[in-house]
Design a protein around this motif. Structure first.
Motif, PDB file in Angstrom:
ATOM      1  N   ASP A  41      42.825  51.382  90.233  1.00 52.58           N
ATOM      2  CA  ASP A  41      44.250  51.807  89.634  1.00 52.58           C
ATOM      3  C   ASP A  41      45.350  51.287  90.533  1.00 52.58           C
ATOM      4  OD1 ASP A  41      43.271  52.606  87.409  1.00 52.58           O
ATOM      5  OD2 ASP A  41      43.335  54.580  87.532  1.00 52.58           O
ATOM      6  N   LYS A  44      45.956  47.749  90.637  1.00 55.25           N
ATOM      7  CA  LYS A  44      46.521  47.338  89.418  1.00 55.25           C
ATOM      8  C   LYS A  44      48.158  47.529  89.609  1.00 55.25           C
ATOM      9  CE  LYS A  44      42.906  48.388  85.840  1.00 55.25           C
ATOM     10  NZ  LYS A  44      42.490  49.553  85.122  1.00 55.25           N
ATOM     11  N   GLU A  45      48.603  48.550  90.242  1.00 55.51           N
ATOM     12  CA  GLU A  45      49.593  48.924  90.135  1.00 55.51           C
ATOM     13  C   GLU A  45      50.457  48.188  91.327  1.00 55.51           C
ATOM     14  OE1 GLU A  45      52.509  52.764  91.714  1.00 55.51           O
ATOM     15  OE2 GLU A  45      50.645  53.050  90.606  1.00 55.51           O
ATOM     16  N   ASN A  46      49.907  47.826  92.421  1.00 58.36           N
ATOM     17  CA  ASN A  46      50.822  46.928  93.523  1.00 58.36           C
ATOM     18  C   ASN A  46      50.301  45.718  93.502  1.00 58.36           C
ATOM     19  OD1 ASN A  46      51.564  49.180  94.493  1.00 58.36           O
ATOM     20  ND2 ASN A  46      49.704  49.925  95.476  1.00 58.36           N
ATOM     21  N   PRO A  48      48.573  43.516  90.679  1.00 54.78           N
ATOM     22  CA  PRO A  48      48.123  43.303  89.323  1.00 54.78           C
ATOM     23  C   PRO A  48      47.485  41.972  89.054  1.00 54.78           C
ATOM     24  CG  PRO A  48      50.486  43.407  89.129  1.00 54.78           C
ATOM     25  CD  PRO A  48      50.132  43.424  90.550  1.00 54.78           C
TER      26      PRO A  48
END
Length: 75
Positions: A41, A44-46, A48
């Motif tokens: 996660d 994915k945030e930092n 993607p």
């Protein structure tokens, strides 16, 4: 790791009483599962676009989850 120290500490705190007792292998696997998904996660945030790493971590988390169920059946 991509997750923050705070996120790691949050996950770790869920398992603060972890001892090696009968059901503890399942708890240890749950800890690893949560850690792998948290890392996926965070990536994915930092980052993607790092889809290979994300997929690898999610696949590993699934395998650990499945292993936990197999261990649970043994206990």
């Amino acid at each position: 790791m991509s997750i923050s120290k705070e996120k790691f500490d949050e996950i770790k705190s869920r398992y603060s009483t972890l001892l090696i007792l009968e059901a503890d292998p399942i708890e240890a696997l749950n800890f690893v599962h949560d850690l792998l998904y948290a890392e996926a996660d965070a990536i994915k945030e930092n980052e993607p676009y790092a889809t290979v790493s994300i997929k690898r971590l999610e696949s590993a988390a699934y395998e650990v989850f499945a292993l936990g169920h197999e261990v649970e059946d043994l206990i």
